[in-house]
Motif scaffolding. Structure first.
Motif, PDB file in Angstrom:
ATOM      1  N   GLU A 169       7.473   2.160  -0.304  1.00  0.00           N
ATOM      2  CA  GLU A 169       7.557   3.072   0.838  1.00  0.00           C
ATOM      3  C   GLU A 169       6.192   3.276   1.468  1.00  0.00           C
ATOM      4  OE1 GLU A 169       9.768   5.937   3.287  1.00  0.00           O
ATOM      5  OE2 GLU A 169      10.073   4.021   2.279  1.00  0.00           O
ATOM      6  N   LEU A 170       5.177   3.381   0.670  1.00  0.00           N
ATOM      7  CA  LEU A 170       3.825   3.565   1.189  1.00  0.00           C
ATOM      8  C   LEU A 170       3.397   2.354   2.015  1.00  0.00           C
ATOM      9  CD1 LEU A 170       1.012   5.315  -0.654  1.00  0.00           C
ATOM     10  CD2 LEU A 170       0.499   3.068   0.244  1.00  0.00           C
ATOM     11  N   ILE A 171       3.699   1.159   1.523  1.00  0.00           N
ATOM     12  CA  ILE A 171       3.342  -0.068   2.259  1.00  0.00           C
ATOM     13  C   ILE A 171       4.126  -0.145   3.566  1.00  0.00           C
ATOM     14  CG2 ILE A 171       3.486  -2.581   2.187  1.00  0.00           C
ATOM     15  CD1 ILE A 171       2.912  -2.415  -0.813  1.00  0.00           C
ATOM     16  N   ILE A 172       5.437   0.124   3.490  1.00  0.00           N
ATOM     17  CA  ILE A 172       6.286  -0.017   4.674  1.00  0.00           C
ATOM     18  C   ILE A 172       5.906   1.007   5.740  1.00  0.00           C
ATOM     19  CG2 ILE A 172       8.642   0.240   5.510  1.00  0.00           C
ATOM     20  CD1 ILE A 172       8.029  -2.408   4.091  1.00  0.00           C
ATOM     21  N   ARG A 173       5.634   2.233   5.337  1.00  0.00           N
ATOM     22  CA  ARG A 173       5.255   3.253   6.328  1.00  0.00           C
ATOM     23  C   ARG A 173       3.900   2.943   6.951  1.00  0.00           C
ATOM     24  NH1 ARG A 173       7.860   8.220   6.801  1.00  0.00           N
ATOM     25  NH2 ARG A 173       9.731   8.417   5.527  1.00  0.00           N
ATOM     26  N   SER A 174       2.978   2.449   6.153  1.00  0.00           N
ATOM     27  CA  SER A 174       1.677   2.061   6.712  1.00  0.00           C
ATOM     28  C   SER A 174       1.854   0.902   7.685  1.00  0.00           C
ATOM     29  CB  SER A 174       0.720   1.673   5.582  1.00  0.00           C
ATOM     30  OG  SER A 174       0.502   2.764   4.702  1.00  0.00           O
ATOM     31  N   ALA A 175       2.687  -0.069   7.308  1.00  0.00           N
ATOM     32  CA  ALA A 175       2.947  -1.204   8.201  1.00  0.00           C
ATOM     33  C   ALA A 175       3.641  -0.739   9.477  1.00  0.00           C
ATOM     34  CB  ALA A 175       3.790  -2.256   7.475  1.00  0.00           C
ATOM     35  N   LYS A 176       4.513   0.245   9.363  1.00  0.00           N
ATOM     36  CA  LYS A 176       5.205   0.754  10.554  1.00  0.00           C
ATOM     37  C   LYS A 176       4.211   1.393  11.524  1.00  0.00           C
ATOM     38  CE  LYS A 176       7.278   4.711  10.614  1.00  0.00           C
ATOM     39  NZ  LYS A 176       8.179   5.876  10.415  1.00  0.00           N
ATOM     40  N   HIS A 177       3.242   2.144  11.006  1.00  0.00           N
ATOM     41  CA  HIS A 177       2.227   2.741  11.873  1.00  0.00           C
ATOM     42  C   HIS A 177       1.458   1.655  12.626  1.00  0.00           C
ATOM     43  CE1 HIS A 177       2.080   6.435   8.973  1.00  0.00           C
ATOM     44  NE2 HIS A 177       3.201   6.358   9.655  1.00  0.00           N
ATOM     45  N   ILE A 178       1.123   0.570  11.930  1.00  0.00           N
ATOM     46  CA  ILE A 178       0.379  -0.528  12.560  1.00  0.00           C
ATOM     47  C   ILE A 178       1.263  -1.259  13.563  1.00  0.00           C
ATOM     48  CG2 ILE A 178      -0.800  -2.706  12.086  1.00  0.00           C
ATOM     49  CD1 ILE A 178      -1.426  -1.456   9.262  1.00  0.00           C
ATOM     50  N   PRO A 190      -2.555 -12.672   8.096  1.00  0.00           N
ATOM     51  CA  PRO A 190      -2.056 -11.932   6.917  1.00  0.00           C
ATOM     52  C   PRO A 190      -3.137 -11.109   6.236  1.00  0.00           C
ATOM     53  CG  PRO A 190      -1.180 -14.170   6.947  1.00  0.00           C
ATOM     54  CD  PRO A 190      -2.180 -14.094   8.055  1.00  0.00           C
ATOM     55  N   SER A 191      -4.314 -11.659   6.114  1.00  0.00           N
ATOM     56  CA  SER A 191      -5.388 -10.908   5.440  1.00  0.00           C
ATOM     57  C   SER A 191      -5.809  -9.702   6.276  1.00  0.00           C
ATOM     58  CB  SER A 191      -6.583 -11.820   5.178  1.00  0.00           C
ATOM     59  OG  SER A 191      -7.062 -12.365   6.406  1.00  0.00           O
ATOM     60  N   ALA A 192      -5.896  -9.890   7.605  1.00  0.00           N
ATOM     61  CA  ALA A 192      -6.261  -8.766   8.465  1.00  0.00           C
ATOM     62  C   ALA A 192      -5.197  -7.668   8.420  1.00  0.00           C
ATOM     63  CB  ALA A 192      -6.459  -9.249   9.903  1.00  0.00           C
ATOM     64  N   LEU A 193      -3.933  -8.073   8.430  1.00  0.00           N
ATOM     65  CA  LEU A 193      -2.858  -7.082   8.368  1.00  0.00           C
ATOM     66  C   LEU A 193      -2.894  -6.328   7.049  1.00  0.00           C
ATOM     67  CD1 LEU A 193      -0.310  -5.726   9.437  1.00  0.00           C
ATOM     68  CD2 LEU A 193       1.023  -7.656   8.554  1.00  0.00           C
ATOM     69  N   TRP A 194      -3.094  -7.035   5.940  1.00  0.00           N
ATOM     70  CA  TRP A 194      -3.146  -6.361   4.656  1.00  0.00           C
ATOM     71  C   TRP A 194      -4.341  -5.411   4.577  1.00  0.00           C
ATOM     72  CZ3 TRP A 194      -0.410  -4.562   1.104  1.00  0.00           C
ATOM     73  CH2 TRP A 194      -0.952  -4.201  -0.145  1.00  0.00           C
ATOM     74  N   GLY A 195      -5.455  -5.806   5.156  1.00  0.00           N
ATOM     75  CA  GLY A 195      -6.608  -4.913   5.189  1.00  0.00           C
ATOM     76  C   GLY A 195      -6.309  -3.638   5.950  1.00  0.00           C
ATOM     77  N   SER A 222      -5.481  -4.161  -4.514  1.00  0.00           N
ATOM     78  CA  SER A 222      -5.005  -5.545  -4.530  1.00  0.00           C
ATOM     79  C   SER A 222      -5.539  -6.237  -3.289  1.00  0.00           C
ATOM     80  CB  SER A 222      -3.469  -5.611  -4.547  1.00  0.00           C
ATOM     81  OG  SER A 222      -2.951  -4.919  -5.666  1.00  0.00           O
ATOM     82  N   GLU A 223      -5.737  -7.542  -3.425  1.00  0.00           N
ATOM     83  CA  GLU A 223      -6.335  -8.307  -2.334  1.00  0.00           C
ATOM     84  C   GLU A 223      -5.305  -8.849  -1.363  1.00  0.00           C
ATOM     85  OE1 GLU A 223      -9.523  -8.355  -1.771  1.00  0.00           O
ATOM     86  OE2 GLU A 223      -9.760  -7.096  -3.561  1.00  0.00           O
ATOM     87  N   SER A 224      -4.041  -8.825  -1.730  1.00  0.00           N
ATOM     88  CA  SER A 224      -2.994  -9.323  -0.841  1.00  0.00           C
ATOM     89  C   SER A 224      -1.691  -8.647  -1.201  1.00  0.00           C
ATOM     90  CB  SER A 224      -2.834 -10.841  -0.961  1.00  0.00           C
ATOM     91  OG  SER A 224      -2.328 -11.183  -2.243  1.00  0.00           O
ATOM     92  N   ILE A 225      -0.739  -8.744  -0.291  1.00  0.00           N
ATOM     93  CA  ILE A 225       0.555  -8.123  -0.564  1.00  0.00           C
ATOM     94  C   ILE A 225       1.282  -8.868  -1.675  1.00  0.00           C
ATOM     95  CG2 ILE A 225       1.832  -9.444   1.168  1.00  0.00           C
ATOM     96  CD1 ILE A 225       3.382  -6.811   1.751  1.00  0.00           C
ATOM     97  N   ASP A 226       1.039 -10.188  -1.793  1.00  0.00           N
ATOM     98  CA  ASP A 226       1.671 -10.939  -2.884  1.00  0.00           C
ATOM     99  C   ASP A 226       1.206 -10.411  -4.239  1.00  0.00           C
ATOM    100  OD1 ASP A 226       3.142 -12.558  -1.205  1.00  0.00           O
ATOM    101  OD2 ASP A 226       1.567 -14.087  -1.055  1.00  0.00           O
ATOM    102  N   GLU A 227      -0.036 -10.003  -4.316  1.00  0.00           N
ATOM    103  CA  GLU A 227      -0.557  -9.458  -5.571  1.00  0.00           C
ATOM    104  C   GLU A 227       0.114  -8.129  -5.903  1.00  0.00           C
ATOM    105  OE1 GLU A 227      -4.887  -8.015  -7.305  1.00  0.00           O
ATOM    106  OE2 GLU A 227      -4.822  -9.552  -5.722  1.00  0.00           O
TER     107      GLU A 227
END
Length: 1493
Positions: free
Chosen positions: A1018-1027, A1095-1100, A1116-1121
């Motif tokens: 949920e934390l990842i998805i909400r942060s991604a939604k803001h972006i 992908p790296s910029a988005l994860w950052g 973590s350095e990536s979403i896969d991690e």
């Protein structure tokens, strides 16, 4: 945004004069639940007696002691049949006694016909192993436990004993039956003699788990119970009023349910009978006939009785001459252009009634439902119970591969399986509007309305004229206009009749289509009141549709399909509905029905308008401004964007504050609407997020656009407190609403240092409209501020921050200063303070009574002391109820007693020093607001109260959320259900980081791993939604598909994502030039801002957003991690991000792990839908009935509870229609009660409707839908429909895997049920697979020493026994025995049963071994009996299924029941004696007071 006044100021240069909206129909909609509507807020205690007058007594019946129960934590509770406080997450069990019925299996049979059978109901409070972690050492600790005041503390197991029924507990709701303890005791006693006293004969007692269904019903919460300020009415008057209201409800429900038959005579057909309700309107009967098999092709007709046309708005029962068997004639009417268009639309809907495209496109109230695909055939069979013998051979038990335990594949195509009845059944090739439209003037004189062009299945071109008399063929062609009738010269009133005459293929296919349509359940056909969107859909073909095209282009961009472009005055309709009379139930139902209907229409219009605004199809009122500053009026609605207009929100956080203010304002409107204060008006409001833009839709206050700012506002401030206005009319109205909202009436200073009195926050504005109504708007600060997010660390040094807040790292500066506390937290905090107040006042008054001087006055005898103690508590109750310490004991009340109350009020922060009354001043931390000097002390107290509430959230409520998840009172499966669990405890989602911190420090974090996984997701998805919101704002319209797919690739794909180079829109340009390279296309796309995202910029950016907004670090350095570390599923992440942002992706299998090809292409983004937040209506009388049913069911009165819920279902259906969450909730409860009452057919019927309603209203993969599938499977198995039960469980498991993955407590439940059902069908290998997985998950989520784990071992042992593998069976049963022995002791029935089963397994193993040795020895000897392999007994399987789902059977002998009856008689005598003592005490006090005077 919602600041209409500010918008009007900006528009002053563009608008000179706008006419006031015309008066229109009266309709409107107030709503009782806020945004987190699935959650209940905590309720205040009803009466102080519940806390002070509890007396514990020992249990005299040894069989009822804890150690004799199946689980050690099932403890019989106090006061059989008494009231129970609805404090979550308390769980209750119901005990029902019924005849054994023969067979001795200890399981209820399918003998639903025994209606004369008497049942005994009593109440049991518990926290079963299915719901709560069992603490060790609970046995034997229950004999002296007293009832705790703090009922919300769930850290220890409640071990209440049967207590004396000395309390007279008033009902929580105004419509409870007001039965006292003795009355319930007499009822229970009267039921007991019905039991045969047959010595050792055993009776069956069903303990039913009253879980979240009854304790947390969605949208059902008590009205805010502020303490009354004046003396209460006389008790007898209240009881009489309640009885009259109850009778009124019963009468209305009877009227609504009372049906009679009418004969319907349609032209050209034989008459047919139709059952209708007396409450049905003639217009509703009209709609029913338009859906009926024989009259569905007709739309333009009137209904006549005895030659008189019936009024469409009249109720059938009010029509003179109507009775059972009355003949209603369907009379054809003349068409108008509007009627012809509606008829064409209806024909189109009939021809496409099985086409799911409307549901995929999210139009016309269509949504998906697949239940009938799994229940077809067997669900309607009446011989389900007779097929058991042969069914085992015919049932195909093999599950799909992706459902089996351990399978990692998560296919998407089974989510929307292909239905056989949805295969296209084409009736026409083409149905379009003719190019000869509109008719010329001379043809209008002949009645021509429009022309149609049709191509039949026989490839015949038809040109049809729609005239005022009907439809006929004309002689026109594509290039020659000849309107004269063609051969055959047939005039038909219905287009379907005409086509059936001229096209045999149409007649054949249409009749087949109708037969198929009639077979569908009505819940699959009815439109939902609010549009439901699906996040995934197949890529369907775009077919010709003249109706769709005509509506889009000729009805003013489709603003209202049913009114042919006419505008509705939404404000007048909404406010007019609110002003409808509500003096009795009938008027309230009429009012709420109109409010609900108007609100749903308003939300639909607001959604269409917001989409049109974002798409650029509406002209702005201020086109010269930049797009973000523009405002719009469309369809009598005002639209603004969620951006900061003219720096209005700059002091609060700029655009971030403007974006948040929309939701804050919506919550404020919801709160004030829920108070339903007569004379106070709010605006119709909806918030729509679409393509990265937030659009706020509001109704328009009459005259607001004609005035300038200074003339509009008569109350509040438009500059954050610098200038403040007040108005006596608004102060009076807002003062009425301030009590339930817990807002303190306070004074502020205006710019002239004059004192202004307010009953709301200073930003709330009051406007008197041209219609004379007082409107309030800008309600964004209705709730108190959350101080944890209001200050930076530097400013926090000036504040007295509680240690609880500092330990969590608060306060922290949020990106805007509109963070507020949720209403659920306010109620929980007030409840907590009330309990503290009760304790303090009780201790203080007890100390006063213990004073020697007081004892001299009252006497020293023991009886007098006891009576005095009871009188003291009565006095405190009276003090709290009347709210006046000075009048509680008359004019001569001792000063010390008043001081005790004053000290208690001061300690808890009450705004009154004579009664408990906690309120909040929302302005104490508002910048710019100044208070008079004399209010300084009060302001400091309010600041401290806010800090206490902020600390309470961190120290109490966040741990409470984890406790709910630990004991599985809340079982979150996805982000939405986690959010619901947080909101239920009053915790905002911005505390997600703090929740994770607490979770990581928890001792039981392993058992909460699913909560951690969902929280991280949920934390990842909400942060991604803001972006994503900001990302989309820079995308050109032609590149939406490419931009969205690129974002999804950067988020979820493992490849190096590049924009798709196969865009059709750009191919023609590329082909027109020779040797244009592929690289130039990519270069052209990468020039766009959105295409530069990697992908790296988005994860950052996601990590930064998570740190800044939620204060949680993703190391973590990536979403896969992260996915690998926390075992997340990419398919679940895709579902979450799609639902949150409105993305609709194509239904296909996605390969996320490919390193060479992106997972998503442009064609995979099918659509983008608006995400709509709106006010949610509710029916007040039905809500009270549900609350009454909750109390009744907890008392053990199942049939009374069933009746209340049935009445509530009727009222909800009358107000909201059948497709609504509240109706679904009632059906779910009725199904559950029917099941435990043994009415399996009724349980199946109710639950089937609940599942279909849940699919249609909430979504086919919603967690609630999964729960409903699970319980429907249980009811199907009990009803003998075993194959259907298996298919439903497979479907539920697939949906659970898709939503939350395999590592989840819900999967443990499903696997246990699947293993049991497969065991019953003798599929042992499959059963073992599921049960072994259930064993692993049960050990993880319930503990290796839990009774659930022991039960899982036992289930495995029974399957191994059936297979003949006695060694494995012994091993598992030994584990079960070990757990039972360590948890409940050797003398517990469960331990004894396990020991006996071990002996039986050992004997069978020995017999088997002897037989094997004899075979291999080849020595003649005496005949050894062959080993017996047990076959599963279906009643035993059902018993184990019930146990798994929380229904527990306990045997009670007739002797034990007789003992219970004797004990009840003793309790009744003791209670009568105590009541006499109270009366004597009151008489003596009255005499003493008289002498003193």
């Amino acid at each position: 945004m919602g600041n209409v006044v500010q918008c009007c100021q900006t528009l002053s240069n563009y608008i000179k004069c706008i006419d006031a909206p015309a008066q229109g129909e009266a309709e409107r909609s107030p709503l009782l639940s806020d945004e987190g509507s699935e959650c209940d807020s905590s309720t205040l205690p009803d009466d102080l007696e519940d806390d002070l007058l509890t007396v514990s007594t020992g249990i005299t019946n040894p069989t009822l002691e804890p150690e004799h129960f199946l689980f050690p934590d099932i403890i019989l509770s106090s006061n059989l049949g008494g009231d129970v406080a609805l404090v979550e997450p308390m769980v209750c069990l119901l005990v029902s006694e019924e005849e054994e019925g023969g067979g001795g299996e200890g399981v209820r049979r399918d003998e639903a016909g025994d209606e004369g059978q008497e049942r005994l109901y009593t109440e049991v409070e518990t926290q079963t192993e299915a719901e709560t972690q069992i603490g060790t050492g609970t046995e034997g600790n229950s004999s002296k436990t007293e009832q705790s005041v703090d009922q919300t503390n769930q850290s220890s197991v409640c071990t209440e004993q049967i207590q004396s029924q000395t309390e007279l507990r008033p009902a929580k709701t105004g419509e409870n039956d007001n039965k006292t303890g003795p009355q319930h005791a007499v009822e229970l006693e009267s039921a007991l003699p019905q039991v045969e006293e047959g010595g050792a004969e055993m009776k069956q007692v069903t303990l039913f788990l009253v879980d979240r269904l009854f304790l947390a019903a969605p949208h059902v919460k008590a009205a805010p119970s502020q303490n009354e300020e004046g003396p209460k009415n006389d008790g007898s008057e209240q009881i009489d009023a309640n009885k009259m209201e109850q009778l009124s409800i019963q009468d209305i429900v009877t009227l609504q349910e009372m049906g009679f038959n009418l004969k319907i005579q349609a032209p050209g057909t034989e008459s047919f009978e139709l059952q209708v309700s007396g409450q049905m309107l003639v217009a509703e009967l009209h709609q029913v006939l338009m859906d009926h098999e024989f009259t569905c092709h007709r739309t333009c007709f009137s209904l006549q009785l005895g030659g008189s046309v019936l009024d469409s708005l009249a109720e059938l029962r009010s029509i003179q001459g109507i009775q059972d068997g009355a003949l209603i004639k369907v009379v054809e009417d003349s068409y108008t252009v509007r009627d012809a268009r509606l008829h064409l639309r209806h024909v189109r809907d009939l021809l496409r009634s099985f086409d799911p495209m409307d549901a995929h496109n999210g139009v016309n109230g269509s949504s998906l439902s697949y239940l009938s695909l799994y229940t077809r055939g067997e669900m309607d069979s009446e011989s389900g119970g007779k097929k058991r013998a042969s069914e085992k051979e015919s049932v195909d038990c093999s599950p799909p591969e992706y459902v089996l335990p351990g399978c990692k594949d998560r296919p998407l195509t089974p989510l929307q399986p292909v239905r056989d009845d949805c295969k296209p059944l084409q009736c026409l090739r083409v149905l379009t509007m003719s190019s000869w439209n509109p008719p010329p003037g001379n043809r209008k004189m002949h009645g021509d309305l429009m022309y149609l062009n049709i191509v039949t299945m026989e490839e015949r071109d038809l040109n049809i004229t729609s005239s005022t008399r009907g439809f006929y063929l004309n002689q026109s062609t594509a290039f020659n206009f000849n309107p004269k009738p063609a051969v055959p010269k047939i005039l038909c009133h219905s287009l379907v009749e005409l086509l059936s005459q001229v096209s045999p293929a149409f007649r054949k296919n249409f009749n087949a289509l109708q037969k198929r349509r009639v077979l569908r359940h009505p819940y699959e056909r009815i439109a939902t009141p609010f549009q439901v969107f699906t996040w995934i859909a197949p890529h369907g073909d775009h077919a010709l549709d003249c109706v769709r095209a005509e509506e889009t282009h000729t009805s003013r961009m489709g603003q209202d399909e049913h009114t042919a472009g006419q505008s509705r005055d939404w404000n007048e309709e909404l406010q007019g509905c609110r002003e409808l009379p509500r003096r009795n139930l009938q008027e309230r139902l009429h009012r709420e029905r109109n409010m609900f209907k108007t609100n749903s229409d308003f939300v639909g219009a607001a959604t269409r308008g917001a989409v049109a605004v974002v798409d650029g199809n509406v002209m702005a009122l201020n086109p010269g401004e930049e797009p973000r500053m523009q405002m719009f009026i469309w369809n009598s609605l005002f639209f603004s964007l969620g951006f900061d207009i003219s720096d209005h929100y700059r002091p609060l956080g700029g655009n971030a504050a403007a974006h948040a203010a929309a939701i804050c304002d919506l919550r404020g409107v919801q709160a004030y609407t829920s108070t339903d204060t007569e004379g106070l008006h709010t605006l119709g409001t909806a918030v729509v997020d679409y393509r990265g833009n937030r659009v706020i839709a509001q109704t328009i206050v009459p005259g607001i656009l004609e005035k300038n700012q200074e003339q509009s506002v008569v109350y509040g401030s438009n500059d954050y407190g610098k200038t403040v206005l007040t108005h006596p009319r608004f102060v009076e109205l807002l003062d009425k609403a301030s009590s339930p909202l817990r807002i303190q009436r306070h004074q502020v200073l205006d710019h002239n240092d004059s004192t202004m009195e307010l009953c709301s926050c200073v930003e709330t504005k009051g406007i008197l409209g041209n219609d004379g109504r007082p409107y309030i708007l800008d309600l964004l600060r209705t709730f108190p501020p959350d101080l944890n997010f209001l200050f930076s660390e530097q400013k926090a040094e000036e504040e007295k921050v509680p240690e609880e807040c500092r330990s969590f790292g608060y306060p922290r500066r949020h990106r805007h200063s509109l963070a507020s506390l949720r209403p659920e937290l306010i109620e929980a905090f007030v409840q907590h303070r009330y309990e503290h107040f009760v304790k303090m006042a009780s201790v203080g008054l007890s100390q006063l009574e213990a004073d020697p001087e007081c004892q001299e006055k009252a006497g020293d005898s023991a009886g007098t002391t006891q009576a005095k103690d009871m009188g003291q508590k009565e006095e405190l109750v009276k003090v709290l109820e009347t709210g006046d310490a000075a009048t509680a004991a008359g004019a001569d009340m001792d000063f010390q007693r008043r001081k005790v109350i004053m000290d208690a009020c001061k300690a808890v922060g009450s705004v009154s020093d004579s009664r408990f009354d906690i309120r909040f001043n929302p302005d104490v931390y508002s910048s710019g607001v100044r208070f008079p000097p004399e209010c300084a002390e009060e302001v400091q107290k309010q600041k401290q109260l806010l800090w206490d509430a902020a600390a309470f959230l961190l120290s109490n409520q966040i741990p409470a959320v984890l406790r709910d998840c630990l004991d599985q009172t809340a079982v979150p499966m996805d982000g939405a259900s986690l959010t619901s669990a947080l909101h239920q405890r009053g915790v905002n989602v911005r505390y997600l980081g703090s929740l994770l911190e607490v979770l990581q420090r928890a001792e039981e974090r392993e058992r909460l791993s699913h909560v951690q996984r969902i929280s991280i997701s949920e934390l990842i998805i909400r942060s991604a939604k803001h972006i994503f919101k900001i990302y989309l704002q820079d995308v050109e319209p032609a590149a939406f598909s490419a931009a969205v797919s690129h974002f999804l690739n950067c988020l979820l794909s493992s490849s190096s994502s590049f924009p798709d180079s196969g865009s059709d829109e750009l191919l023609s340009r590329r082909r027109s030039r020779r040797r244009r390279s592929h690289g130039s296309r990519v270069a052209m796309l990468t020039d766009s801002v959105w295409a530069r995202l990697t992908p790296s910029a988005l994860w950052g950016r996601i990590r930064t957003e998570a740190e800044d907004y939620y204060h949680y670090s993703l190391h973590s350095e990536s979403i896969d991690e992260v996915i690998e570390k926390h075992s997340l599923q990419k398919i679940s992440l895709l579902r979450e991000i799609a639902i949150r942002t409105g993305i609709q992706v194509q239904l296909r299998e996605y390969v996320f792990e490919s390193r060479h090809r992106p997972a998503f292409g442009e064609e995979d983004v099918v659509n983008m839908f608006p995400v709509v937040k709106y006010l949610k209506p509710a029916a007040t009388d039905a809500t009270r009935l549900i609350q009454q049913a909750q109390v009744t069911v907890q008392q053990g009165l199942l049939k009374d509870g069933y009746e209340s819920i049935s009445q509530a279902l009727t009222l909800f259906s009358s107000v909201c229609g059948v497709l609504h969450e509240d109706v679904c909730m009632c059906l779910r409860l009725l199904g559950r009660l029917s099941y435990i009452l043994g009415e399996y057919a009724d349980a199946l019927s109710h639950q089937e409707k609940a599942v279909m309603s849940s699919e249609r209203v909430q979504g086919i993969d919603h967690p609630q839908t999964i729960q409903d599938y699970t319980y429907l499977a249980l009811y199907c198995f009990a009803g003998g429909q075993h194959s259907t039960s298996l298919r439903l469980l497979y479907r539920a498991r697939y949906l659970t895997l898709l939503v939350s993955g395999e590592d989840h407590p819900q999967v443990a439940l499903l696997d246990s049920m699947l293993g049991l059902v497969l065991h019953g069908l003798m599929e042992y290998e499959l059963s073992l697979k599921f049960l072994q997985n259930a064993l692993i998950l049960t050990s993880k989520y319930h503990g290796a020493t839990s009774l659930k784990h022991a039960h899982s071992h036992h289930l495995l042992a029974t399957v191994y026994e059936s297979k003949g593998e006695f060694r494995s069976a012994l091993q598992h049963e030994k584990e079960a025995y070990s757990i039972y022995k360590s948890q409940v002791g050797e003398n517990h029935d469960s331990t004894k049963e396990s020991s006996e089963y071990l002996k039986s397994l050992t004997q069978q193993a020995v017999i088997l071994q002897k037989a094997i040795n004899h075979i291999y020895s080849n020595t003649p000897s005496a005949c050894i009996p062959p080993p017996k392999f047990s076959t599963p007994s279906l009643p035993i399987i059902l018993q184990q299924l019930n146990l798994t789902c929380g229904i527990i059977l306990i045997p009670l002998s007739a002797k034990e029941i007789a003992d219970l009856r004797t004990e009840l008689k003793g309790k009744e005598k003791a209670q009568v004696q105590e009541l006499e003592n109270r009366l004597q005490l009151k008489d003596s006090r009255s005499a003493d007071n008289g002498q003193q005077h």
